[in-house]
Design an enzyme around this catalytic site. Structure first.
Site, mmCIF file in Angstrom:
data_model
loop_
_atom_site.group_PDB
_atom_site.id
_atom_site.type_symbol
_atom_site.label_atom_id
_atom_site.label_comp_id
_atom_site.label_asym_id
_atom_site.label_seq_id
_atom_site.Cartn_x
_atom_site.Cartn_y
_atom_site.Cartn_z
ATOM 1 C CG ASP A 29 -10.322 10.567 -12.785
ATOM 2 O OD1 ASP A 29 -9.859 10.708 -11.421
ATOM 3 O OD2 ASP A 29 -9.649 10.262 -13.448
ATOM 4 C CG HIS A 30 -9.898 14.444 -12.285
ATOM 5 N ND1 HIS A 30 -9.175 14.838 -13.383
ATOM 6 C CD2 HIS A 30 -8.885 13.704 -11.655
ATOM 7 C CE1 HIS A 30 -8.154 14.243 -13.212
ATOM 8 N NE2 HIS A 30 -7.775 13.388 -12.143
ATOM 9 C CG HIS A 82 -9.339 6.649 -13.886
ATOM 10 N ND1 HIS A 82 -8.208 7.000 -13.866
ATOM 11 C CD2 HIS A 82 -9.394 5.787 -12.948
ATOM 12 C CE1 HIS A 82 -7.512 6.595 -13.055
ATOM 13 N NE2 HIS A 82 -8.109 5.787 -12.413
ATOM 14 C CB CYS A 105 -8.636 7.228 -18.275
ATOM 15 S SG CYS A 105 -8.775 8.991 -17.299
ATOM 16 C CE1 TYR A 131 -8.664 11.665 -7.955
ATOM 17 C CE2 TYR A 131 -6.650 12.934 -8.076
ATOM 18 C CZ TYR A 131 -7.436 12.191 -8.633
ATOM 19 O OH TYR A 131 -6.896 11.331 -9.479
ATOM 20 C CG HIS A 137 -4.244 6.446 -16.262
ATOM 21 N ND1 HIS A 137 -4.034 7.733 -17.071
ATOM 22 C CD2 HIS A 137 -5.538 6.760 -15.478
ATOM 23 C CE1 HIS A 137 -5.067 8.542 -16.896
ATOM 24 N NE2 HIS A 137 -6.046 7.873 -15.828
#
Length: 395
Positions: free
Chosen positions: A354-355, A304, A277, A371, A239
Site C-alpha cells: 500500500d502507498h 494493506h 491495514c 500510489y 478498512h
C-alpha cells in the site's frame, strides 16, 4: 497469500502490463466512475472484469479479486437503517460483484472525510517523497480556515497557539494547497470533493452523532448487508480509520482492536471481516499489530501492507518505506502466513503493498498521489522477500 495491486482503471497512469511486471497477480479495483450511492450493474462490473482478465497472447493472466471500494453513502453513516434506499443500492452493487465471481469487498465507515493527509510530497532524507499528516498544519486548517464551530474545544491551549503561529507564518498558497488536499478527496477516497462551505454543511449534518450512535449505524448497515454477502459467499472487509482517531470533532469507530471486537460481537456472521491495514492501525502506538493479526486471523481476508513513522509530537506521522517506520512487518507477516496456511484457493488472503514513496523517475512524472508505481514495486518486492524467507510462496 495472493499478491495484489491497486489499479484505478484504464485512465490510470499505471497500465495492466505495468502491473504484470511487478509480479502481482490479483487486481484490486473499483468502478470509481459510478456516482456514490448509485447501484453498480452487472454489465458495468463485467466490462471492467473483462478488461482486467482478458489476457493478451503471451502475457501473464490477472484476476480481479478485490473490490475496493463500494462507497457507503453519507446518509447511511448519519442515519443507519433509515437510509434504506441507499443500503438497498449497496446490496445491489454487492450482488453485481458476486455475480461476476469477485468475493472480497473492502469498504470504510469514516464520516465526511476519508483517509486524510496534509502533505503529498514530504521530502525524506533519501530525496524520495512521502505523504504526511502534520498535526499542527491540520489544526491550523481546522481552526483558522474551516473555522469549525467548537473546534477550539478539541485542542489544548498549546495546540491552539502553535496552530495560530503556523497559520500566520504559512504562505497563502501553501495553506491553499493543504485546503485542497483535505477537501478534494485523495485517490481511492469514498468521499467526494468539497468546498469549505460545503465541508461545514457536511459536518453540521452530523450534529448529535456521537461514537455510540455512529457505531450503531455501522451495525445496522452490517445487519442489513451481511445476509446477502453470506448467501453469496462474499467477505466484507472493513478498512481501519486513517488516521485512527477522531477528526473534525467526528467519531471514528474502526481504530483499535476493541473497535473491531465490538463490531464482530454485534454482527458475528463470518461475512463480517476486516481489511488489515498496517499503516493505518500502526499510527497508534497502543495498537499491537501482530497481536491484532493473531486475534482476528479468521476475519482477515484482505491486507494493506505499508508502514508509517510516528513523529515526536505523537500525533504527526509520515509514510515510511515498507520495512521501516513503526510496523514490525516480519512479525505481522508471520501471523498472516500462519493463518493463510489454514486456507486454500480463493479463501487465501489477498495482500497489496500500500502507498509507497515517490522516487527515481516517478519524481518527474505524473503519478497518482499515494500510489506511485516504483515505490509500490519496491514495497511489493520487499514483502515478497519476507514471504519467501518464511517459506510462503506468494501467488
Amino acid at each position: 497469500m495472493r499478491q495484489g495491486w491497486r489499479w484505478f482503471g484504464p485512465d490510470a497512469p499505471v497500465t495492466l502490463d505495468d502491473v504484470r511486471q511487478t509480479g502481482a497477480t490479483n487486481i484490486v479495483s473499483a468502478l470509481h466512475q459510478v456516482p456514490i450511492g448509485r447501484a453498480w450493474t452487472q454489465s458495468e462490473v463485467r466490462e471492467r472484469q473483462n478488461l482486467i482478465e482478458t489476457t493478451p497472447a503471451g502475457r501473464s493472466p490477472l484476476t480481479w479479486s478485490v473490490v475496493e471500494s463500494i462507497p457507503i453513502p453519507d446518509a447511511v453513516k448519519r442515519t443507519g437503517r433509515k437510509a434504506k434506499a441507499e443500503i438497498d443500492a449497496w446490496i445491489a452493487s454487492l450482488e453485481a460483484v458476486a455475480a461476476c465471481g469477485i468475493k472480497i469487498i473492502c469498504y470504510n465507515f469514516m464520516p465526511v472525510v476519508d483517509w486524510t493527509r496534509t502533505e503529498l510530497d514530504f521530502v525524506t532524507p533519501t530525496g524520495a517523497t512521502a505523504m504526511r499528516f502534520d498535526h499542527e498544519r491540520f489544526a491550523a486548517f481546522d481552526l483558522f480556515v474551516l473555522k469549525r464551530q467548537g473546534a477550539e474545544n478539541d485542542y489544548s491551549d498549546e495546540d491552539r497557539e502553535r496552530a495560530k503561529s503556523v497559520f500566520e507564518a504559512m504562505p497563502e498558497e501553501e495553506m491553499a494547497e493543504i485546503t485542497r488536499i483535505i477537501t478534494s478527496a485523495l485517490p481511492g477516497s469514498t468521499t467526494e470533493p468539497m468546498t469549505v462551505p460545503g465541508f461545514r454543511e457536511r459536518l453540521a449534518a452530523y450534529s448529535g452523532v456521537d461514537a455510540s450512535r455512529f457505531r450503531q449505524h455501522l451495525v445496522e448497515f452490517l445487519e442489513a448487508v451481511t445476509p446477502a454477502a453470506e448467501a453469496l459467499g462474499v467477505k466484507l472487509t472493513l478498512h481501519p480509520d486513517d488516521p485512527p482517531r477522531p477528526l473534525f470533532g467526528l467519531p471514528r469507530i474502526a481504530s483499535t482492536a476493541d473497535d473491531y471486537a465490538a463490531l464482530f460481537d454485534a454482527v458475528p456472521s463470518q461475512a463480517n471481516g476486516m481489511c488489515f491495514c498496517t499503516g493505518s492501525l500502526g499510527v497508534r502506538e497502543d495498537n499491537d499489530l501482530p497481536a491484532i493479526a493473531r486475534r482476528f486471523a479468521g476475519r482477515i481476508h484482505f491486507a494493506h501492507l505499508r508502514a508509517t513513522a510516528r513523529e515526536k509530537d505523537g500525533r504527526s506521522f509520515h509514510e515510511s518505506a515498507h520495512l521501516e517506520g513503526d510496523v514490525d512487518m516480519v512479525a505481522v507477516l508471520k501471523e498472516l502466513v500462519t493463518e493463510d496456511r489454514r486456507r486454500s484457493g480463493e479463501n487465501t488472503i489477498v495482500f497489496r503493498s500500500d502507498h509507497g514513496h515517490r522516487m527515481l523517475d516517478d519524481l518527474e512524472k505524473t503519478v497518482t498521489p499515494g500510489y506511485p508505481p516504483i515505490g509500490r514495486l519496491r514495497g511489493l518486492a520487499e514483502l515478497r522477500g519476507i514471504l519467501h524467507a518464511l517459506g510462503a510462496k506468494p501467488g
